[in-house]
Scaffold this motif. Structure first.
Motif, PDB file in Angstrom:
ATOM      1  N   LYS A  65       2.767  18.251  -3.085  1.00 35.18           N
ATOM      2  CA  LYS A  65       2.806  19.513  -2.337  1.00 35.18           C
ATOM      3  C   LYS A  65       2.170  19.377  -0.958  1.00 35.18           C
ATOM      4  N   GLY A  66       2.446  18.247  -0.309  1.00 35.97           N
ATOM      5  CA  GLY A  66       1.971  18.014   1.046  1.00 35.97           C
ATOM      6  C   GLY A  66       0.531  17.568   1.174  1.00 35.97           C
ATOM      7  N   LYS A  67      -0.156  17.369   0.059  1.00 35.95           N
ATOM      8  CA  LYS A  67      -1.553  16.931   0.080  1.00 35.95           C
ATOM      9  C   LYS A  67      -1.672  15.530  -0.492  1.00 35.95           C
ATOM     10  N   VAL A  68      -2.572  14.753   0.095  1.00 30.90           N
ATOM     11  CA  VAL A  68      -2.791  13.392  -0.367  1.00 30.90           C
ATOM     12  C   VAL A  68      -3.542  13.421  -1.700  1.00 30.90           C
ATOM     13  N   VAL A  69      -2.962  12.766  -2.693  1.00 28.53           N
ATOM     14  CA  VAL A  69      -3.605  12.630  -4.000  1.00 28.53           C
ATOM     15  C   VAL A  69      -4.372  11.313  -4.054  1.00 28.53           C
ATOM     16  N   MET A  70      -3.736  10.247  -3.540  1.00 33.46           N
ATOM     17  CA  MET A  70      -4.349   8.923  -3.630  1.00 33.46           C
ATOM     18  C   MET A  70      -3.712   7.988  -2.611  1.00 33.46           C
TER      19      MET A  70
ATOM     20  N   HIS B  78       0.845  -1.188   0.000  1.00 33.73           N
ATOM     21  CA  HIS B  78       0.000   0.000   0.000  1.00 33.73           C
ATOM     22  C   HIS B  78       0.881   1.238   0.000  1.00 33.73           C
ATOM     23  N   VAL B  79       0.453   2.263  -0.714  1.00 35.49           N
ATOM     24  CA  VAL B  79       1.237   3.501  -0.794  1.00 35.49           C
ATOM     25  C   VAL B  79       0.327   4.722  -0.692  1.00 35.49           C
ATOM     26  N   ILE B  80       0.961   5.841  -0.388  1.00 31.91           N
ATOM     27  CA  ILE B  80       0.284   7.138  -0.371  1.00 31.91           C
ATOM     28  C   ILE B  80       1.017   8.023  -1.363  1.00 31.91           C
ATOM     29  N   TRP B  81       0.283   8.605  -2.302  1.00 32.93           N
ATOM     30  CA  TRP B  81       0.836   9.535  -3.282  1.00 32.93           C
ATOM     31  C   TRP B  81       0.566  10.931  -2.746  1.00 32.93           C
ATOM     32  N   LEU B  82       1.642  11.691  -2.501  1.00 31.83           N
ATOM     33  CA  LEU B  82       1.539  13.054  -2.008  1.00 31.83           C
ATOM     34  C   LEU B  82       1.993  14.029  -3.081  1.00 31.83           C
TER      35      LEU B  82
ATOM     36  N   VAL C  40      -1.916   2.710  -7.491  1.00 27.36           N
ATOM     37  CA  VAL C  40      -1.459   4.090  -7.283  1.00 27.36           C
ATOM     38  C   VAL C  40      -0.298   4.417  -8.215  1.00 27.36           C
ATOM     39  N   CYS C  41       0.637   3.507  -8.376  1.00 25.05           N
ATOM     40  CA  CYS C  41       1.762   3.749  -9.286  1.00 25.05           C
ATOM     41  C   CYS C  41       1.294   3.883 -10.729  1.00 25.05           C
ATOM     42  N   ARG C  42       0.303   3.087 -11.117  1.00 22.57           N
ATOM     43  CA  ARG C  42      -0.238   3.186 -12.475  1.00 22.57           C
ATOM     44  C   ARG C  42      -0.864   4.561 -12.696  1.00 22.57           C
ATOM     45  N   LYS C  43      -1.659   5.029 -11.740  1.00 26.04           N
ATOM     46  CA  LYS C  43      -2.284   6.357 -11.856  1.00 26.04           C
ATOM     47  C   LYS C  43      -1.240   7.446 -11.864  1.00 26.04           C
ATOM     48  N   TYR C  44      -0.222   7.306 -11.021  1.00 30.11           N
ATOM     49  CA  TYR C  44       0.871   8.285 -10.974  1.00 30.11           C
ATOM     50  C   TYR C  44       1.544   8.380 -12.347  1.00 30.11           C
TER      51      TYR C  44
END
Length: 40
Positions: A18-23, A12-16, A30-34
């Protein structure tokens, strides 16, 4: 660390941005969306 390593090492990962959670979610999803958003 590159995205392949992230997918290999993490479940599981968190995509940040500018300090805000994207996904938050599974590493593969998440990596695919990134990659889509970053134009890779």
């Amino acid at each position: 660390m590159n995205l392949n390593e992230v997918k290999r090492l993490c479940q599981h990962v968190i995509w940040l941005h500018k300090g805000k959670v994207v996904m938050i979610g599974g590493a593969e999803e998440v990596c695919r969306k990134y990659e889509e958003e970053m134009g890779k």
